[in-house]
Design a protein around this motif. Structure first.
Motif, PDB file in Angstrom:
ATOM      1  N   ASN A   1      95.641  86.464  37.127  1.00  0.00           N
ATOM      2  CA  ASN A   1      95.208  86.164  35.611  1.00  0.00           C
ATOM      3  C   ASN A   1      95.875  84.514  35.565  1.00  0.00           C
ATOM      4  O   ASN A   1      97.171  84.469  35.898  1.00  0.00           O
ATOM      5  CB  ASN A   1      96.006  86.911  34.558  1.00  0.00           C
TER       6      ASN A   1
ATOM      7  N   ASP B   1      98.840  93.217  33.434  1.00  0.00           N
ATOM      8  CA  ASP B   1      97.497  92.054  33.531  1.00  0.00           C
ATOM      9  C   ASP B   1      98.131  90.956  34.151  1.00  0.00           C
ATOM     10  O   ASP B   1      97.811  89.618  33.914  1.00  0.00           O
ATOM     11  CB  ASP B   1      97.095  91.828  31.893  1.00  0.00           C
TER      12      ASP B   1
ATOM     13  N   LYS C   1      94.213  90.523  37.658  1.00  0.00           N
ATOM     14  CA  LYS C   1      93.076  91.132  36.988  1.00  0.00           C
ATOM     15  C   LYS C   1      92.384  92.140  38.027  1.00  0.00           C
ATOM     16  O   LYS C   1      91.862  93.094  37.611  1.00  0.00           O
ATOM     17  CB  LYS C   1      92.047  90.007  36.864  1.00  0.00           C
TER      18      LYS C   1
END
Length: 163
Positions: free
Chosen positions: A82, A136, A139
């Motif tokens: 991310n 998160d 991803k």
């Protein structure tokens, strides 16, 4: 000692005659014949690389088949980070690597053909990455049988910085 002096003088002359290596092999030549080298950034500067993929070193994971001895296959794991949490991804990538080693030793692959593409495995590995690195931070966890294709320069720099 008198016999060693000429040998040392010859070695010194030979050492001085060999030019030092300027850069890593395989890098593109630049002006003057030198080769560029990707610089390793500090992990807290990971966002400056512009990359989002961290490629882990080859994992040798066990396969288990009925009535077959345990074999190991080499896989490439790519963690798609991310980009808003790139520094965390860089710091936690080695932890995810260790967790994957432990996971596969506890859960050997049932076979080699297509075993990495099973959706349940992909989901389990993403859950594992979330548990180790945080929700998160990554991803996607991509698994490739054998070596993967060459990474884009920004991703290669990120991989170097995080490794």
């Amino acid at each position: 000692m008198r016999r060693i002096a000429p040998v040392l003088a010859s070695l010194l002359a030979l050492t001085l005659a060999i030019p030092p290596v300027q850069a890593a092999e395989g890098a593109a030549p630049t002006e003057g014949g030198r080769k560029d080298k990707i610089a390793k950034r500090a992990r807290n500067d990971a966002a400056l690389t512009g990359g989002e993929i961290i490629e882990l070193e080859t994992l040798w994971i066990p396969t288990a088949g009925s009535r077959q001895p345990r074999r190991y296959i080499g896989i490439t794991v790519r963690l798609v980070a991310n980009t808003a949490r790139l520094e965390e991804a860089c710091y936690t990538a080695p932890w995810v690597n260790e967790a994957l080693i432990i996971y596969f030793n506890d859960h050997p692959l049932a076979g080699t053909e297509g075993a990495l593409a099973v959706p349940a495995l992909t989901k389990a590995l993403k859950t594992l990455a979330d548990q180790v690195a945080g929700k998160d931070v990554f991803k996607v966890v991509k698994m490739i049988d054998g070596p993967g294709d060459k990474l884009a320069p920004a991703d290669a720099e990120l991989t170097l910085s995080c490794g």
